[in-house]
Design a protein around this motif. Structure first.
Motif, PDB file in Angstrom:
ATOM      1  N   UNK A 225     -11.608 -39.339  32.866  1.00 37.20           N
ATOM      2  CA  UNK A 225     -10.565 -39.190  33.890  1.00 37.20           C
ATOM      3  C   UNK A 225      -9.400 -38.412  33.284  1.00 37.20           C
ATOM      4  N   UNK A 226      -9.098 -37.265  33.890  1.00 38.25           N
ATOM      5  CA  UNK A 226      -7.989 -36.449  33.375  1.00 38.25           C
ATOM      6  C   UNK A 226      -6.692 -36.811  34.076  1.00 38.25           C
ATOM      7  N   UNK A 227      -5.575 -36.506  33.421  1.00 37.26           N
ATOM      8  CA  UNK A 227      -4.266 -36.665  34.061  1.00 37.26           C
ATOM      9  C   UNK A 227      -3.483 -35.368  33.932  1.00 37.26           C
ATOM     10  N   UNK A 228      -2.922 -34.906  35.058  1.00 36.31           N
ATOM     11  CA  UNK A 228      -2.003 -33.761  35.018  1.00 36.31           C
ATOM     12  C   UNK A 228      -0.615 -34.350  35.197  1.00 36.31           C
ATOM     13  N   UNK A 229       0.182 -34.237  34.141  1.00 35.54           N
ATOM     14  CA  UNK A 229       1.484 -34.903  34.165  1.00 35.54           C
ATOM     15  C   UNK A 229       2.535 -34.026  34.846  1.00 35.54           C
ATOM     16  N   UNK A 230       3.667 -34.649  35.181  1.00 33.02           N
ATOM     17  CA  UNK A 230       4.734 -33.945  35.898  1.00 33.02           C
ATOM     18  C   UNK A 230       5.668 -33.200  34.969  1.00 33.02           C
ATOM     19  N   UNK A 231       6.822 -32.826  35.506  1.00 31.03           N
ATOM     20  CA  UNK A 231       7.779 -32.057  34.714  1.00 31.03           C
ATOM     21  C   UNK A 231       8.209 -32.857  33.498  1.00 31.03           C
ATOM     22  N   UNK A 232       8.166 -32.236  32.314  1.00 30.05           N
ATOM     23  CA  UNK A 232       8.514 -32.971  31.096  1.00 30.05           C
ATOM     24  C   UNK A 232       9.972 -33.415  31.151  1.00 30.05           C
ATOM     25  N   UNK A 233      10.242 -34.558  30.561  1.00 26.84           N
ATOM     26  CA  UNK A 233      11.624 -35.017  30.456  1.00 26.84           C
ATOM     27  C   UNK A 233      12.083 -35.914  31.585  1.00 26.84           C
ATOM     28  N   UNK A 234      11.290 -36.027  32.658  1.00 26.62           N
ATOM     29  CA  UNK A 234      11.680 -36.923  33.743  1.00 26.62           C
ATOM     30  C   UNK A 234      11.050 -38.301  33.530  1.00 26.62           C
ATOM     31  N   UNK A 235      11.774 -39.329  33.960  1.00 25.70           N
ATOM     32  CA  UNK A 235      11.258 -40.679  33.776  1.00 25.70           C
ATOM     33  C   UNK A 235      10.021 -40.957  34.604  1.00 25.70           C
TER      34      UNK A 235
END
Lengths: 336, 336
Positions: free
Chosen positions: B183-193
């Motif tokens: 299962x892959x994850x595409x993460x959001x904008x870096x630095x946001x909680x």
């Protein structure tokens, strides 16, 4: 729009005439619930009779612009808000956004709120622009502009719309140019002018290529996703299905995508699809959607500019401006 | 939030101190351009120094609520507007919508506009809630509430957020339950909680099933459609591609749909996809998207209620409330 001459009736005068205290009149003006219904009614009648308005904060400069929609559930509402806000914000004005849900009670509440906040100008995005609303706004002495992507011939207000008919012609001609001959149309909600003008544009596009639209290829929708899905299922079930579908808006076109997917067909390999609106989500559709772009943000900007100019005392020429629609070719259409 | 004691400095006093006429002070207050820059600066300094405020129209009752976003270009902004407007409208208050584009100049302009229109309460939907903003709002004596779907620990304001971490856990557990292991994850904008908490939730979900997340299966995105598309292309190019992708928002998940379509693969037959947000357009995606619903309209409603209660003099308990997210299972996920 004419402007009623402002009469300087005061809250004290209203209070005296109604036989109540000044704070009671204030409470009515502020929409507070702690006023007896009979008293509220008497005071409101007098406020209307004397055409009472809050002392305006305006001095040829807008502080508040009211932007009112039927509903805030279509993504295109946000595009209009963005355009109105951009211009108003730079001019130091706030954009008050409201929805009246096509309900008389909400409209009444909105008009009352408008009076209380002494808004400087109004931008209407309503399908039902009747004479009574025009009269109310005139009584409140608030200049108004209508944004009308739907093409309703309405009040004698400055109105900004889009070229629905030409947009539909260009969508149809695009499909004909790709070699399609059996082109279906899913029409919008019956009774709206934009529905009629897009249908007429589709017919005109076919006609200019010497094609006669088959009656079975025109299916009635209501601008909702579900209606597009159902129309798509219906069209695919015909003895001779269309090779291309032009839906009167993007949401219905998304429904056609889904009808095709469920029947194991692919966009555009098996059937080409064109929408109308160019919502942001249509760029993210899979495949990205070919559609007729309505310049919604531009409509908002222009309405905002017109409203601010009217607050500044300028009169706006002409009852109606139409901004051009534009065909945006992406990947949901292919050669036959 | 503390309230500065209102001092009754008048426009005339400011004019006298600045050595200009009263209309000049009015022009500055109204943001008019026909004031010499030096004069404007002097007057504005005095207005700030004396903490001048327009006489408020409020009497424990809100007339205007300001709702401010960084940008109005995400469809989820409309969901929040709808909730705030619904509650404010019924209470007789107007919802002023603004965007400050994360720019200091726009923020300054917005604060100035706020003062001019004597707004009664503020709802912030900003990623950058710094102490300076808090101080400015305190100076203006305007109660404020923050809506924070991003999960920023910020000012000492009543804040309403959502359970980002739990939502990510439920998305991951759903995929594991369907038999997926890669299962892959595409993460959001870096630095946001919210980026961090959704990534942590994904890892926790895997961990609870005894799975170790492969480093190559976590790809950084930025919440934009394009970044989701690129991440999708990258993941499909791996020697051993994932069988399921959990994207940190719906727009990136739509990008994954498109990467799959272009590579000739199908959702969910070849790869399952889960998003986060539940935008209206995700229901219309083809196939309709399985996603983690953020109660955006509910966030708006609750923020509006809190703001109105604060205007009414109530103090709001607790710095932060989190509303539950909920997995909505549609057709973009299937058993492995």
């Amino acid at each position: 729009m004419g402007r009623a001459s402002g009469r300087a009736v005061t809250i004290s005068a209203i209070a005296a005439e109604a036989g109540v205290s000044v704070p009671t009149v204030s409470r009515v003006l502020n929409g507070r619930s702690d006023v007896a219904p009979g008293t509220r009614e008497r005071v409101e009648q007098l406020l209307r009779h004397h055409e009472y308005r809050r002392p305006s904060r305006r001095q040829g400069h807008a502080c508040l612009v009211d932007l009112v929609f039927d509903d805030l559930d279509s993504p295109w509402a946000l595009e209009i808000v963005r355009g109105v806000e951009e211009v108003a914000h730079s001019a130091g004005a706030g954009t008050v956004v409201s929805a009246i849900h096509s309900r008389a009670s909400d409209r009444r509440q909105w008009l009352d709120n408008l009076r209380v906040r002494a808004t400087d100008a109004v931008i209407l995005v309503l399908t039902d622009l009747d004479g009574e609303l025009g009269a109310e706004l005139e009584r409140l002495d608030v200049p108004a502009v209508a944004i009308d992507p739907a093409g309703v011939p309405a009040l004698d207000l400055p109105t900004i719309g889009v070229t629905n008919w030409s947009g539909a012609v260009s969508a149809t001609e695009h499909l004909i140019g790709l070699g399609h001959r059996r082109i279906a149309h899913i029409s919008g909600r019956p009774g709206l002018w934009c529905t009629r003008s897009r249908l007429d544009g589709y017919r005109a596009g076919l006609g200019s290529a010497g094609l006669e639209p088959a009656a079975e290829l025109v299916v009635e929708g209501d601008f909702g996703y579900e209606s597009g899905y159902r129309a798509g299922v219906h069209l695919l079930g015909l003895a001779e299905p269309p090779t291309a579908v032009f839906a009167a808006n993007d949401q219905m076109a998304m429904g056609v995508y889904e009808a095709l997917r469920r029947s194991g067909r692919r966009v555009p390999d098996d059937v080409s699809v064109v929408g109308f609106d160019d919502l942001p989500s249509s760029r993210w559709a899979s495949p990205p959607m070919t559609t007729v772009r309505q310049p919604l943000t531009e409509l908002g900007r222009m309405a905002s500019q017109m409203a601010l100019r009217m607050v500044g005392g300028e009169s706006i020429e002409g009852p109606r401006v139409e901004l051009a629609t534009e065909l945006v070719v992406r990947e949901s259409t292919a050669a036959r």
